[in-house]
Design a protein around this motif. Structure first.
Motif, mmCIF file in Angstrom:
data_model
loop_
_atom_site.group_PDB
_atom_site.id
_atom_site.type_symbol
_atom_site.label_atom_id
_atom_site.label_comp_id
_atom_site.label_asym_id
_atom_site.label_seq_id
_atom_site.Cartn_x
_atom_site.Cartn_y
_atom_site.Cartn_z
ATOM 1 N N LEU A 327 46.665 33.620 45.816
ATOM 2 C CA LEU A 327 47.607 33.341 44.720
ATOM 3 C C LEU A 327 46.966 32.407 43.683
ATOM 4 O O LEU A 327 47.074 32.637 42.472
ATOM 5 N N CYS A 328 46.296 31.350 44.159
ATOM 6 C CA CYS A 328 45.633 30.418 43.228
ATOM 7 C C CYS A 328 44.590 31.155 42.411
ATOM 8 O O CYS A 328 44.488 30.982 41.182
ATOM 9 N N THR A 329 43.814 31.995 43.081
ATOM 10 C CA THR A 329 42.746 32.734 42.398
ATOM 11 C C THR A 329 43.342 33.651 41.323
ATOM 12 O O THR A 329 42.821 33.747 40.206
ATOM 13 N N ALA A 330 44.445 34.306 41.655
ATOM 14 C CA ALA A 330 45.074 35.236 40.699
ATOM 15 C C ALA A 330 45.568 34.491 39.460
ATOM 16 O O ALA A 330 45.430 34.975 38.328
ATOM 17 N N ILE A 331 46.125 33.294 39.662
ATOM 18 C CA ILE A 331 46.612 32.511 38.516
ATOM 19 C C ILE A 331 45.418 31.966 37.721
ATOM 20 O O ILE A 331 45.371 32.059 36.490
ATOM 21 N N ALA A 332 44.430 31.442 38.434
ATOM 22 C CA ALA A 332 43.278 30.823 37.762
ATOM 23 C C ALA A 332 42.505 31.842 36.937
ATOM 24 O O ALA A 332 42.045 31.540 35.827
ATOM 25 N N TYR A 333 42.360 33.065 37.452
ATOM 26 C CA TYR A 333 41.505 34.054 36.777
ATOM 27 C C TYR A 333 42.293 35.233 36.211
ATOM 28 O O TYR A 333 41.696 36.239 35.831
ATOM 29 N N ASP A 334 43.623 35.093 36.185
ATOM 30 C CA ASP A 334 44.459 36.092 35.518
ATOM 31 C C ASP A 334 44.195 37.510 36.053
ATOM 32 O O ASP A 334 44.072 38.466 35.280
ATOM 33 N N THR A 335 44.142 37.629 37.390
ATOM 34 C CA THR A 335 43.730 38.924 37.966
ATOM 35 C C THR A 335 44.844 39.967 37.982
ATOM 36 O O THR A 335 44.578 41.144 38.193
ATOM 37 N N LYS A 336 46.089 39.546 37.831
ATOM 38 C CA LYS A 336 47.264 40.445 37.899
ATOM 39 C C LYS A 336 47.374 41.114 39.278
ATOM 40 O O LYS A 336 47.865 42.230 39.408
ATOM 41 N N MET A 357 67.939 34.278 43.485
ATOM 42 C CA MET A 357 66.501 34.117 43.712
ATOM 43 C C MET A 357 66.087 35.185 44.722
ATOM 44 O O MET A 357 66.457 35.093 45.905
ATOM 45 N N VAL A 358 65.365 36.203 44.252
ATOM 46 C CA VAL A 358 65.025 37.338 45.114
ATOM 47 C C VAL A 358 63.536 37.339 45.420
ATOM 48 O O VAL A 358 62.746 36.704 44.719
ATOM 49 N N GLU A 359 63.182 38.071 46.473
ATOM 50 C CA GLU A 359 61.754 38.209 46.816
ATOM 51 C C GLU A 359 61.337 39.634 46.484
ATOM 52 O O GLU A 359 61.838 40.588 47.096
ATOM 53 N N VAL A 360 60.463 39.757 45.500
ATOM 54 C CA VAL A 360 60.000 41.076 45.043
ATOM 55 C C VAL A 360 58.515 41.000 44.690
ATOM 56 O O VAL A 360 57.992 39.911 44.441
ATOM 57 N N PRO A 361 57.840 42.151 44.632
ATOM 58 C CA PRO A 361 56.438 42.128 44.217
ATOM 59 C C PRO A 361 56.317 41.699 42.752
ATOM 60 O O PRO A 361 57.162 42.047 41.924
ATOM 61 N N CYS A 362 55.263 40.925 42.485
ATOM 62 C CA CYS A 362 55.001 40.446 41.131
ATOM 63 C C CYS A 362 53.521 40.640 40.835
ATOM 64 O O CYS A 362 52.697 40.661 41.749
ATOM 65 N N LEU A 363 53.196 40.731 39.557
ATOM 66 C CA LEU A 363 51.790 40.706 39.145
ATOM 67 C C LEU A 363 51.474 39.255 38.811
ATOM 68 O O LEU A 363 52.131 38.656 37.957
ATOM 69 N N PHE A 364 50.497 38.678 39.508
ATOM 70 C CA PHE A 364 50.171 37.265 39.315
ATOM 71 C C PHE A 364 49.028 37.099 38.324
ATOM 72 O O PHE A 364 47.954 37.666 38.498
ATOM 73 N N GLY A 365 49.297 36.300 37.278
ATOM 74 C CA GLY A 365 48.269 36.040 36.275
ATOM 75 C C GLY A 365 48.375 34.624 35.748
ATOM 76 O O GLY A 365 49.068 33.769 36.333
ATOM 77 N N ALA A 366 47.702 34.370 34.630
ATOM 78 C CA ALA A 366 47.616 33.007 34.088
ATOM 79 C C ALA A 366 48.989 32.419 33.770
ATOM 80 O O ALA A 366 49.166 31.199 33.770
#
Ligand SMILES: NC(=O)c1ccc[n+]([C@@H]2O[C@H](COP(=O)([O-])OP(=O)(O)OC[C@H]3O[C@@H](n4cnc5c(N)ncnc54)[C@H](O)[C@@H]3O)[C@@H](O)[C@H]2O)c1
Ligand SMILES: O=P(O)(O)OC[C@H]1O[C@H](O[C@H]2[C@H](O)[C@@H](O)[C@@H](O)O[C@@H]2CO)[C@H](O)[C@@H](O)[C@@H]1O
Ligand SMILES: [Mn+2]
Length: 442
Positions: A327-336, A357-366
């Motif tokens: 998760l940190c890597t995805a935010i740091a490098y905007d990997t989506k 507040m639901v739990e669903v898939p997300c694209l993680f980025g900057a």
């Protein structure tokens, strides 16, 4: 990759999960480079035991990384890029109380579900809000990945009380289950799967699981889960008995809705009588954790300190830790990268309250997580989610309004509590037990 290096703070440095996370961070320096690793805890003695071992680990494997262990919030939270929050307010002593009081009333006693989860929620809210405030004061650009439980209640509280904060609430249970799914179909791990999932934290369902070529894996998974749940047979020889029982029980949970695959935690809501019948009110999960995970972690920390080296350590990188580093890597490098998070619904599950507040898939980025639309919840799921989400909202209402009645309503609405009288009896025992932690209720 650019030349940035990151400063990471582990809040709850004395946690049993800390060594695994440190090891994973050190194993992934090529994709997520560090300049500093800090620990923060309010229990300096407990944290020091973990820090003594981790300092040796860091010195041996990455001497260029600055290591700091402190109980001072300013030292901890200054100049930080990511905060990994893993606090347990009241520690295992209070987890034990959360489990044992409901069981004495014939109700499931569990860390994050039912009355135990509600009690823990009221303790965790001010603890996590405190961490968010420190982060915003000393490192306003940092991100917090919070997995302090009960994540569902904490997430609702941070949504309401700190709506603009950069906190992302997460859980590793679906990750652990997806690694199991991958093993069942003969793939390496969860990263080989493409999935659709929706629900609340510890309260969700997979509607689709495929491999990277698009092949539908649901038929094979369903056939397996119908017989064995998520239990992996021989591969589970080292798994604690109570977790084996939980993974097996997923077969009965699956039977209720053969069109989806369930989160293991649904067993507490759908088979509460079975859970109570198989529980011992005098020896609950906390007793097992203290005798096994906590003992192993602290014994190994002491051994490393005495030996003065961690070269032969038995600490291992695990699914929990790799998920957080991913998760940190995805935010740091905007990997989506596509991963789960607990976030405001806002249409992700079309027929559920947009404020849930639901739990669903997300694209993680900057910019953090961007939710993916999961369509409508089916009628069975919609009913369960709506009821449970109202329980979680009532707990935060009770916290904000210091309201006894709202808390009683939360416990009475909760599916695993049979009636309002039982809810009141449990609540009235929990109030004095939590006096040090809960707001005064009127
Ligand atoms: N979301 C998930 O899927 C997931 C997975 C694993 C663990 N967890 C959570 O991680 C947390 C840690 O679990 P553990 O079993 O290792 O617990 P633990 O008791 O071993 O460690 C928790 C630490 O938090 C510290 N602490 C308590 N209140 C604090 C505060 N206000 N500020 C700073 N530190 C504080 C304690 O002193 C302790 O050292 C728990 O909340 C657990 O539920 C969540
Ligand atoms: O009873 P505990 O303290 O052993 O576990 C409670 C936590 O259970 C889940 O986390 C699992 C995870 O799913 C599994 O993959 C592996 O990493 O072990 C974890 C527990 O040790 C759950 O997601 C957490 O929220 C609970 O705190
Ligand atoms: Mn979880």
């Amino acid at each position: 990759m650019d030349d940035r290096k990151f400063s990471v703070l582990i809040a709850g440095g004395g946690s049993t999960y800390t060594p695994g996370i440190v090891l994973t961070l050190l194993d992934h320096l090529d994709k997520f480079p560090l300049r500093a690793l800090k620990f923060y805890d309010i229990d300096g003695d407990r944290q020091q035991k973990v820090a003594d071992a981790c300092e040796i680990l860091v010195k041996e494997r990455a001497p260029e990384v600055e290591f700091v262990s402190t109980t001072d919030p300013e030292t901890a939270f200054t100049d930080v890029d990511f905060v990994m929050a893993q606090i347990r307010v009241g520690k295992y002593a209070m987890r034990s109380v959360d489990e044992k009081i409901p069981l004495r009333h014939g109700v499931v006693g569990q860390e994050t579900t039912g009355p135990g989860g509600i009690a823990y929620g009221l303790r965790s809210i001010p603890g996590v809000i405190g961490l968010v405030d420190y982060m915003e004061k000393y490192s306003p650009n940092a991100w917090m990945l919070n997995y302090s439980n009960p994540a569902a209640i904490v997430a609702e509280a941070t949504r309401r009380l700190r709506p603009n904060s950069k906190i992302i609430n997460i859980c590793d249970m679906p990750i652990g289950i997806m690694d199991r799914m991958a093993a069942i179909v003969g793939l390496k791990d969860r990263n080989d799967l493409v999935f659709r999932y929706y629900g609340l934290n510890h309260f969700g369902w997979w509607t689709d699981v495929r491999d990277k070529t698009g092949k539908d894996l649901m038929p094979q998974l369903k056939e397996y889960v119908a017989q064995h749940g998520y239990w992996l047979g021989d591969a589970d020889k080292g798994t604690e008995a109570s977790w084996v029982s939980t993974f097996k029980k997923a077969a009965d949970v699956y039977a209720l809705d053969p069109s989806t695959l369930p989160n293991t935690y649904l067993k507490y809501y759908l088979y509460p009588q079975y859970v109570v019948e198989h529980a011992d009110p005098n020896y609950t999960r906390t007793d097992e954790v203290e005798a096994y995970r906590e003992k192993n972690v602290f014994t190994e920390c002491a051994r490393i300190k005495t030996a003065g080296t961690a070269k032969d350590t038995n600490f291992k990188s695990d699914d929990h830790a790799t998920y957080i580093v991913d998760l940190c890597t995805a935010i740091a490098y905007d990997t989506k990268q596509r991963m789960l998070a607990i976030i405001p619904n806002e249409g992700a599950i079309a027929n559920i309250d947009p404020e849930a507040m639901v739990e669903v898939p997300c694209l993680f980025g900057a910019n953090g997580p961007e939710r993916l639309a999961m369509g409508n919840a089916a009628t069975f799921q919609k009913g369960l989610i709506t009821e449970q989400n109202c329980v979680e909202k009532l707990v935060v209402d009770a916290y904000e309004q210091q309201s006894y009645t709202k808390l009683w309503e939360a416990m009475s609405l909760c599916k695993i509590v049979p009636d309002a009288k039982v809810a009141k009896d449990i609540l009235d025992e929990m109030i004095p037990a939590n006096q040090e932690y809960w707001p005064e209720l009127h």
